[in-house]
Motif scaffolding. Structure first.
Motif, PDB file in Angstrom:
ATOM      1  N   ASN A 401       0.663 -22.777   1.742  1.00 38.10           N
ATOM      2  CA  ASN A 401       0.209 -24.169   1.714  1.00 38.10           C
ATOM      3  C   ASN A 401       0.588 -24.929   2.990  1.00 38.10           C
ATOM      4  O   ASN A 401       0.607 -26.157   3.011  1.00 38.10           O
ATOM      5  CB  ASN A 401       0.825 -24.889   0.501  1.00 38.10           C
ATOM      6  CG  ASN A 401       0.321 -24.340  -0.811  1.00 38.10           C
ATOM      7  OD1 ASN A 401      -0.784 -24.669  -1.247  1.00 38.10           O
ATOM      8  ND2 ASN A 401       1.125 -23.485  -1.445  1.00 38.10           N
ATOM      9  N   LYS A 402       0.870 -24.182   4.044  1.00 39.13           N
ATOM     10  CA  LYS A 402       1.414 -24.803   5.259  1.00 39.13           C
ATOM     11  C   LYS A 402       0.453 -25.809   5.886  1.00 39.13           C
ATOM     12  O   LYS A 402       0.880 -26.839   6.417  1.00 39.13           O
ATOM     13  CB  LYS A 402       1.783 -23.728   6.279  1.00 39.13           C
ATOM     14  CG  LYS A 402       2.600 -24.256   7.452  1.00 39.13           C
ATOM     15  CD  LYS A 402       3.167 -23.128   8.298  1.00 39.13           C
ATOM     16  CE  LYS A 402       4.056 -23.692   9.406  1.00 39.13           C
ATOM     17  NZ  LYS A 402       4.684 -22.618  10.211  1.00 39.13           N
ATOM     18  N   ALA A 403      -0.838 -25.534   5.822  1.00 41.76           N
ATOM     19  CA  ALA A 403      -1.802 -26.454   6.441  1.00 41.76           C
ATOM     20  C   ALA A 403      -1.707 -27.847   5.826  1.00 41.76           C
ATOM     21  O   ALA A 403      -1.748 -28.859   6.532  1.00 41.76           O
ATOM     22  CB  ALA A 403      -3.216 -25.900   6.296  1.00 41.76           C
ATOM     23  N   VAL A 404      -1.553 -27.907   4.500  1.00 50.48           N
ATOM     24  CA  VAL A 404      -1.435 -29.213   3.816  1.00 50.48           C
ATOM     25  C   VAL A 404      -0.087 -29.847   4.100  1.00 50.48           C
ATOM     26  O   VAL A 404       0.013 -31.036   4.427  1.00 50.48           O
ATOM     27  CB  VAL A 404      -1.635 -29.031   2.292  1.00 50.48           C
ATOM     28  CG1 VAL A 404      -1.375 -30.339   1.558  1.00 50.48           C
ATOM     29  CG2 VAL A 404      -3.041 -28.528   2.002  1.00 50.48           C
ATOM     30  N   VAL A 405       0.971 -29.047   4.004  1.00 50.46           N
ATOM     31  CA  VAL A 405       2.330 -29.563   4.191  1.00 50.46           C
ATOM     32  C   VAL A 405       2.513 -30.144   5.594  1.00 50.46           C
ATOM     33  O   VAL A 405       3.153 -31.182   5.780  1.00 50.46           O
ATOM     34  CB  VAL A 405       3.359 -28.450   3.920  1.00 50.46           C
ATOM     35  CG1 VAL A 405       4.764 -28.903   4.283  1.00 50.46           C
ATOM     36  CG2 VAL A 405       3.299 -28.025   2.443  1.00 50.46           C
ATOM     37  N   CYS A 406       1.930 -29.491   6.589  1.00 47.67           N
ATOM     38  CA  CYS A 406       2.144 -29.907   7.977  1.00 47.67           C
ATOM     39  C   CYS A 406       1.298 -31.104   8.395  1.00 47.67           C
ATOM     40  O   CYS A 406       1.471 -31.630   9.493  1.00 47.67           O
ATOM     41  CB  CYS A 406       1.890 -28.738   8.920  1.00 47.67           C
ATOM     42  SG  CYS A 406       3.220 -27.505   8.866  1.00 47.67           S
ATOM     43  N   LYS A 407       0.388 -31.529   7.541  1.00 44.96           N
ATOM     44  CA  LYS A 407      -0.381 -32.745   7.845  1.00 44.96           C
ATOM     45  C   LYS A 407       0.441 -34.008   7.639  1.00 44.96           C
ATOM     46  O   LYS A 407       0.071 -35.078   8.113  1.00 44.96           O
ATOM     47  CB  LYS A 407      -1.632 -32.808   6.962  1.00 44.96           C
ATOM     48  CG  LYS A 407      -2.719 -31.821   7.357  1.00 44.96           C
ATOM     49  CD  LYS A 407      -3.925 -31.967   6.448  1.00 44.96           C
ATOM     50  CE  LYS A 407      -5.023 -30.979   6.831  1.00 44.96           C
ATOM     51  NZ  LYS A 407      -6.201 -31.106   5.924  1.00 44.96           N
ATOM     52  N   ARG A 408       1.555 -33.891   6.922  1.00 51.33           N
ATOM     53  CA  ARG A 408       2.379 -35.067   6.629  1.00 51.33           C
ATOM     54  C   ARG A 408       3.119 -35.535   7.885  1.00 51.33           C
ATOM     55  O   ARG A 408       3.525 -34.730   8.726  1.00 51.33           O
ATOM     56  CB  ARG A 408       3.396 -34.745   5.531  1.00 51.33           C
ATOM     57  CG  ARG A 408       2.779 -34.211   4.242  1.00 51.33           C
ATOM     58  CD  ARG A 408       3.857 -33.667   3.319  1.00 51.33           C
ATOM     59  NE  ARG A 408       4.677 -32.688   4.012  1.00 51.33           N
ATOM     60  CZ  ARG A 408       5.969 -32.489   3.785  1.00 51.33           C
ATOM     61  NH1 ARG A 408       6.595 -33.193   2.862  1.00 51.33           N
ATOM     62  NH2 ARG A 408       6.640 -31.574   4.460  1.00 51.33           N
ATOM     63  N   ASN A 409       3.329 -36.849   7.995  1.00 54.14           N
ATOM     64  CA  ASN A 409       4.053 -37.394   9.149  1.00 54.14           C
ATOM     65  C   ASN A 409       5.470 -36.843   9.233  1.00 54.14           C
ATOM     66  O   ASN A 409       5.994 -36.610  10.323  1.00 54.14           O
ATOM     67  CB  ASN A 409       4.090 -38.923   9.080  1.00 54.14           C
ATOM     68  CG  ASN A 409       2.744 -39.533   9.407  1.00 54.14           C
ATOM     69  OD1 ASN A 409       1.954 -38.955  10.141  1.00 54.14           O
ATOM     70  ND2 ASN A 409       2.478 -40.702   8.853  1.00 54.14           N
ATOM     71  N   VAL A 410       6.103 -36.625   8.073  1.00 59.00           N
ATOM     72  CA  VAL A 410       7.469 -36.132   8.072  1.00 59.00           C
ATOM     73  C   VAL A 410       7.547 -34.738   8.692  1.00 59.00           C
ATOM     74  O   VAL A 410       8.553 -34.373   9.312  1.00 59.00           O
ATOM     75  CB  VAL A 410       8.054 -36.142   6.638  1.00 59.00           C
ATOM     76  CG1 VAL A 410       7.389 -35.098   5.752  1.00 59.00           C
ATOM     77  CG2 VAL A 410       9.562 -35.941   6.658  1.00 59.00           C
ATOM     78  N   ALA A 411       6.481 -33.963   8.565  1.00 62.17           N
ATOM     79  CA  ALA A 411       6.440 -32.630   9.178  1.00 62.17           C
ATOM     80  C   ALA A 411       6.132 -32.719  10.667  1.00 62.17           C
ATOM     81  O   ALA A 411       6.686 -31.975  11.481  1.00 62.17           O
ATOM     82  CB  ALA A 411       5.397 -31.762   8.473  1.00 62.17           C
TER      83      ALA A 411
END
Length: 565
Positions: A401-411
């Motif tokens: 699920n990295k593509a979704v997780v990395c879209k977050r500003n915190v990432a």
């Protein structure tokens, strides 16, 4: 500077929703002009009026009508409109189409009042500015500033523009909407005893992001008039904001005159404006008068004056919730719930990397009915991120699920910590008894949870190593909590309240050691039975409320004698 101008140009071509345009009815415009004393009896051509965002001319056209009527009544035979009127108005509009259409309307209005076309063009060249009010060069000061500033959320504004606004305006704090710096700049442009009369959202008067603006006003201005316009027909279209009219003048603070939700028709508003401006007023409906509203950055309390007196007495007698040994917090925000939240048994990670999650939908009938959800916890017991090398199942799940997780500003802010949740997870909280409070409710819905679940971000929680939580639950189910929350919280449509941490922390309670033993045990029983009448009676006794104070709370709550929450 080219990038900044490009961002301004983007907004200048935006649609109505993107630029926060809402158009005010003429009756309301006339009312605001009356409250600010922009009336034809005065020599208005010697005043200076500013309209910061004139749109289709709802305020500007009416103001110019008054200016021209006043000018005719005060001019001499040697009148020269192009000279006499050039500094009487300044008006700004960002949107190109609205600017051009309103200029044509104004030209026609000037011509209808006997001003030659060439003179009208000179006047309009002096009056009208196409551009961004928050960036425009305005060397003049003004006696009157009126309008309906745009209601635009920060996320709709280009980053470069928001950065420039933040550099220029101290009140653009937290998640403040665009009308906040509009108010700041307008206040700074006032001359001595000048007034700003705006109709806009009332959220800033109580919530967190309005604090710096309230502080600014408390230091050098006077809130003269406040009119609650919620649920009135003030605009040509339905709005989701909660509007209020404020008139703020550049003069020492004094008493504020208030009215609530008037009928929007000319006769009613003319009469109300006359009454609010009167040398003396007959107190009571529809006009009230109150002093001491502005106290630094504190929320403004603009209604329920009898209740406010009770609250102030309680606040002066008892410590805050946290000073009395309780902790207030909010549940976890992940930034990607569709990845981090799911059925507990179906989350394909190691058992010590997930926690049972309690959500708002799990709170039913005054208790927790867990629906089986869980949240992934990427932190150790000590609050450090786990090493994905040590947790292969967690690593595999997150990488899928990295593509979704990395879209977050915190990432984006830290590539090495890309898999953390927005909020740190403290597993110990799961197993700590706590009170859970849903954010938005009509009444306090305080639920005891004995230490099985981790709260989701729409739930606030209270823990304590001092107070018995069931006894505290009874206190928080009482009218005292409703009194505090309704005083300080911004209200939602349908009468719902925000039970946020910032408001919960304002609740004042006795210290546990000061609670008599017999009241302790009875509070616990009242909470377990969800007997709200008993919670009220015991809490009134605990706070030493007088008969008059009890009557005020019962009256405001419509009786308060219920046995269910």
């Amino acid at each position: 500077m080219d990038r900044l101008q490009a961002a301004v140009d983007l907004l200048a071509a935006a649609g109505i929703e993107e630029r926060g345009a809402v158009f005010t009815k003429r009756e309301v415009v006339e009312f605001i002009l009356d409250l600010t004393e922009y009336k034809t009896a005065a020599a208005l051509h010697k005043k200076r009026l500013l309209e910061p965002s004139f749109g289709e001319g709802a305020f500007l056209l009416v103001a110019v009508e008054r200016l021209l009527d006043s000018y005719k009544a005060h001019i001499t035979k040697k009148a020269n409109p192009a000279i006499d009127l050039k500094d009487a108005i300044r008006a700004i509009e960002l949107h190109h189409e609205s600017f051009n259409e309103t200029r044509l309307k104004l030209h026609q209005l000037l011509r209808e009042n006997g001003i030659a076309s060439a003179a009208a063009e000179k006047i309009l060249d002096a009056w009208l500015i196409q551009g961004d009010y928050l960036l425009a060069d305005l060397p003049l000061q003004f006696s009157h500033i009126v309008g309906n500033p745009p209601y635009v959320r920060q996320e709709l504004i280009p980053d470069i523009l928001i950065s420039e606004y933040r550099h220029r305006y101290d009140t653009l704090y937290d998640r403040a909407d665009l009308y906040i710096p509009f108010i700041e700049r307008s206040l700074k442009l006032l001359n001595l005893k000048g007034s700003v009369g705006f109709i806009c959202s009332d959220r800033w008067m109580k919530n967190r992001y309005g604090g710096p603006l309230r502080q600014m006003i408390a230091k050098g201005y006077h809130l003269k008039y406040y009119v609650d316009m919620v649920d009135t027909d003030a605009f040509h279209s339905e709005v989701s904001a909660y509007p209020a009219i404020t008139v703020i003048s550049r003069e020492p603070a004094g008493t504020t005159r208030l009215a609530h939700r008037p009928q929007v028709d000319k006769k009613t508003l003319v009469k109300l404006a006359r009454g609010m401006r009167g040398r003396t007023i007959k107190l009571g409906n529809p006009i009230h008068e109150i002093s001491g509203i502005m106290r630094g950055n504190e929320p403004w309390v603009l209604e329920s004056f009898d209740e406010l007196a009770v609250l102030r007495r309680i606040e002066g007698s008892f410590p805050t919730l946290e000073d009395a040994g309780c902790e207030v917090g909010i549940g976890v925000a992940t930034g990607a719930d569709k990845v981090y939240v799911g059925k507990y048994d179906e989350l394909d990670v190691e058992n010590d990397c997930k926690l049972p999650l309690v959500m708002t939908k799990d709170i039913r009938g005054g208790k927790v009915e867990w629906q089986g959800m869980g949240v992934i916890n990427p932190f150790t017991e000590h609050g450090e991120l786990v090493s994905l090398k040590k947790y292969p199942k967690l690593a595999a799940y997150l990488n899928r699920n990295k593509a979704v997780v990395c879209k977050r500003n915190v990432a984006k802010r830290n590539n090495e910590r890309w898999y953390r949740t927005i909020d740190r997870v403290y597993p110990k909280l799961t197993y700590t008894p706590k009170l859970l409070i849903p954010d938005i409710k009509g009444e306090a819905n305080i639920v005891y949870e004995n230490g099985k679940y981790y709260p989701h971000h729409n739930l606030y929680y209270i823990t304590s190593e001092v107070w018995d939580l069931k006894a505290l639950q009874a206190v928080l189910l009482s009218d005292i909590t409703r009194l505090c929350i309704t005083t300080y919280s911004t209200k939602m449509r349908g009468g719902y309240l925000r039970f946020q941490a910032q408001y919960l922390r304002r609740i004042h309670i006795p210290r546990w050691q000061d609670v008599p033993e017999d009241i302790r045990s009875r509070l616990i029983v009242a909470a377990e039975q969800r007997n709200i009448a008993a919670c009220n009676a015991l809490t009134y006794q605990l706070y030493n409320l007088s008969a008059e104070e009890r009557a005020i709370l019962n009256r405001s709550d419509g009786g308060g004698e219920t046995n269910a929450a």
